[in-house]
Design a protein around this motif. Structure first.
Motif, mmCIF file in Angstrom:
data_model
loop_
_atom_site.group_PDB
_atom_site.id
_atom_site.type_symbol
_atom_site.label_atom_id
_atom_site.label_comp_id
_atom_site.label_asym_id
_atom_site.label_seq_id
_atom_site.Cartn_x
_atom_site.Cartn_y
_atom_site.Cartn_z
ATOM 1 N N GLY A 1 48.961 40.236 45.378
ATOM 2 C CA GLY A 1 47.555 40.575 45.460
ATOM 3 C C GLY A 1 46.640 39.373 45.529
ATOM 4 N N PRO A 2 45.366 39.625 45.794
ATOM 5 C CA PRO A 2 44.378 38.549 45.933
ATOM 6 C C PRO A 2 44.003 37.957 44.581
ATOM 7 C CG PRO A 2 43.308 40.673 46.100
ATOM 8 C CD PRO A 2 44.786 40.956 46.031
ATOM 9 N N ALA A 3 43.367 36.797 44.626
ATOM 10 C CA ALA A 3 42.817 36.210 43.411
ATOM 11 C C ALA A 3 41.682 37.080 42.908
ATOM 12 C CB ALA A 3 42.316 34.797 43.697
ATOM 13 N N ARG A 4 41.490 37.087 41.593
ATOM 14 C CA ARG A 4 40.418 37.869 40.997
ATOM 15 C C ARG A 4 39.267 36.950 40.603
ATOM 16 N NH1 ARG A 4 41.405 42.548 43.105
ATOM 17 N NH2 ARG A 4 43.501 43.349 42.636
ATOM 18 N N PRO A 5 38.032 37.381 40.789
ATOM 19 C CA PRO A 5 36.900 36.535 40.397
ATOM 20 C C PRO A 5 36.961 36.189 38.918
ATOM 21 C CG PRO A 5 36.163 38.419 41.705
ATOM 22 C CD PRO A 5 37.594 38.668 41.364
ATOM 23 N N VAL A 6 36.569 34.950 38.601
ATOM 24 C CA VAL A 6 36.555 34.509 37.213
ATOM 25 C C VAL A 6 35.140 34.258 36.708
ATOM 26 C CG1 VAL A 6 38.885 33.545 37.278
ATOM 27 C CG2 VAL A 6 36.941 32.114 37.933
ATOM 28 N N ALA A 7 34.169 34.242 37.610
ATOM 29 C CA ALA A 7 32.777 34.026 37.210
ATOM 30 C C ALA A 7 31.865 34.443 38.352
ATOM 31 C CB ALA A 7 32.531 32.560 36.855
ATOM 32 N N ALA A 8 30.633 34.777 38.002
ATOM 33 C CA ALA A 8 29.627 35.041 39.028
ATOM 34 C C ALA A 8 29.334 33.755 39.780
ATOM 35 C CB ALA A 8 28.359 35.590 38.387
ATOM 36 N N GLY A 9 28.964 33.886 41.056
ATOM 37 C CA GLY A 9 28.709 32.715 41.882
ATOM 38 C C GLY A 9 27.305 32.172 41.721
ATOM 39 N N LEU A 10 26.995 31.184 42.536
ATOM 40 C CA LEU A 10 25.713 30.503 42.462
ATOM 41 C C LEU A 10 24.588 31.287 43.128
ATOM 42 C CD1 LEU A 10 26.901 26.876 43.331
ATOM 43 C CD2 LEU A 10 26.575 27.889 41.062
ATOM 44 N N TYR A 11 24.938 32.220 44.013
ATOM 45 C CA TYR A 11 23.952 32.996 44.742
ATOM 46 C C TYR A 11 24.208 34.477 44.508
ATOM 47 C CZ TYR A 11 24.292 28.475 47.053
ATOM 48 O OH TYR A 11 24.376 27.134 47.287
ATOM 49 N N PRO A 12 23.240 35.331 44.751
ATOM 50 C CA PRO A 12 23.458 36.759 44.551
ATOM 51 C C PRO A 12 24.675 37.253 45.338
ATOM 52 C CG PRO A 12 21.125 36.323 44.888
ATOM 53 C CD PRO A 12 21.841 35.029 45.158
ATOM 54 N N GLY A 13 25.582 37.910 44.625
ATOM 55 C CA GLY A 13 26.759 38.479 45.267
ATOM 56 C C GLY A 13 27.914 37.518 45.465
ATOM 57 N N SER A 14 27.728 36.233 45.221
ATOM 58 C CA SER A 14 28.827 35.270 45.394
ATOM 59 C C SER A 14 29.713 35.267 44.152
ATOM 60 C CB SER A 14 28.286 33.870 45.680
ATOM 61 O OG SER A 14 27.522 33.382 44.586
ATOM 62 N N ARG A 15 30.935 34.698 44.299
ATOM 63 C CA ARG A 15 31.903 34.725 43.210
ATOM 64 C C ARG A 15 32.709 33.423 43.173
ATOM 65 N NH1 ARG A 15 31.942 40.017 45.405
ATOM 66 N NH2 ARG A 15 31.719 41.673 43.846
ATOM 67 N N PHE A 16 33.223 33.131 41.990
ATOM 68 C CA PHE A 16 34.165 32.027 41.804
ATOM 69 C C PHE A 16 35.569 32.590 41.605
ATOM 70 C CE2 PHE A 16 30.337 29.629 40.568
ATOM 71 C CZ PHE A 16 30.562 28.426 41.223
ATOM 72 N N TYR A 17 36.548 31.896 42.212
ATOM 73 C CA TYR A 17 37.951 32.295 42.103
ATOM 74 C C TYR A 17 38.791 31.087 41.668
ATOM 75 C CZ TYR A 17 36.478 36.235 45.058
ATOM 76 O OH TYR A 17 35.844 37.345 45.565
ATOM 77 N N PRO A 18 39.931 31.324 41.023
ATOM 78 C CA PRO A 18 40.826 30.210 40.704
ATOM 79 C C PRO A 18 41.294 29.523 41.989
ATOM 80 C CG PRO A 18 41.466 32.192 39.507
ATOM 81 C CD PRO A 18 40.449 32.611 40.525
ATOM 82 N N ALA A 19 41.419 28.205 41.937
ATOM 83 C CA ALA A 19 41.842 27.448 43.115
ATOM 84 C C ALA A 19 42.928 26.451 42.731
ATOM 85 C CB ALA A 19 40.657 26.715 43.742
#
Length: 220
Positions: free
Chosen positions: A151-169
């Motif tokens: 499966g895909p990576a899961r977001p770990v935090a909200a991003g810097l802009y509306p609707g954006s996301r951070f993922y493990p890298a």
């Protein structure tokens, strides 16, 4: 703005050390050819990102794109896992991120329009890539995510802009492997004539991107 100024001052002092970094392993780049797609490099003066049309990602790569169903473009940015997503970063965190290798994180933002119309003030440069270059680039971005076995990576935090996301890298962030170094590595994977060695700051990157054959500065 204070965050930007502090980071830029410190990075500018250390940027001259980049020439002392060990040479990277030889890059494997795809064969050239006629450009079939446009990609975009964006920079706000300290951080850079890479924008691709969602349709150019295909259906087998970057499954995290499904988290942005309304986006026509996706912007990818790689950085330090602690400093990059923190809404209140400190100078100490910036120093630690640059001085000591630390885990990385991927920022993904969906854009409904072309990148030159988003976030006024960012520099935007368009580059043409071949079919093989596009495939190499998408594969390199896809391989930068840290995913579970299925499966895909899961977001770990909200991003810097509306609707954006951070993922493990994958990878480690440090002075000789910054967000701008990562962008250069992605461009090299696309078959473009750029090497990550010596690229630390956003201007290090953008000056080389501007000089690439066919580069079009859409917004300086």
């Amino acid at each position: 703005m204070a965050r930007l100024k502090r980071t830029l001052r410190f990075v500018a002092i250390l940027a001259g050390l980049a020439a002392c970094a060990p040479a990277p392993a030889p890059l494997v780049v795809p064969a050239g050819g006629e450009p079939v797609a446009a990609i975009h490099v964006v920079s706000n003066g300290w951080h850079s990102g890479l924008v691709l049309a969602r349709s150019d990602l295909g259906t087998e790569s970057v499954p995290e794109a499904a988290d942005f169903p309304d986006a026509h473009y996706l912007e990818f940015g790689w950085g330090d896992r602690e400093y990059y997503p923190n809404p209140r970063p400190t100078l100490g965190m910036a120093l630690a991120a640059i001085a000591t290798p630390s885990p990385a994180i991927m920022h993904v933002a969906g854009l409904t329009g072309p990148p030159e119309t988003a976030r006024a003030g960012d520099e935007v440069i368009a580059l043409g890539v071949s079919a093989e270059g596009l495939a190499g680039l998408v594969a390199a971005i896809d391989a930068s995510f840290e995913r579970p076995e299925a499966g895909p990576a899961r977001p770990v935090a909200a991003g810097l802009y509306p609707g954006s996301r951070f993922y493990p890298a994958k990878g480690s962030f440090h002075l000789f492997n910054t967000c701008n170094t990562w962008i250069a590595r992605m461009l090299a994977a696309a078959g473009l004539d750029i090497a990550p060695s010596g690229i630390v700051t956003a201007e290090d990157l953008m000056s080389k991107v501007r000089a690439l054959p066919g580069a079009a500065v859409l917004r300086p």
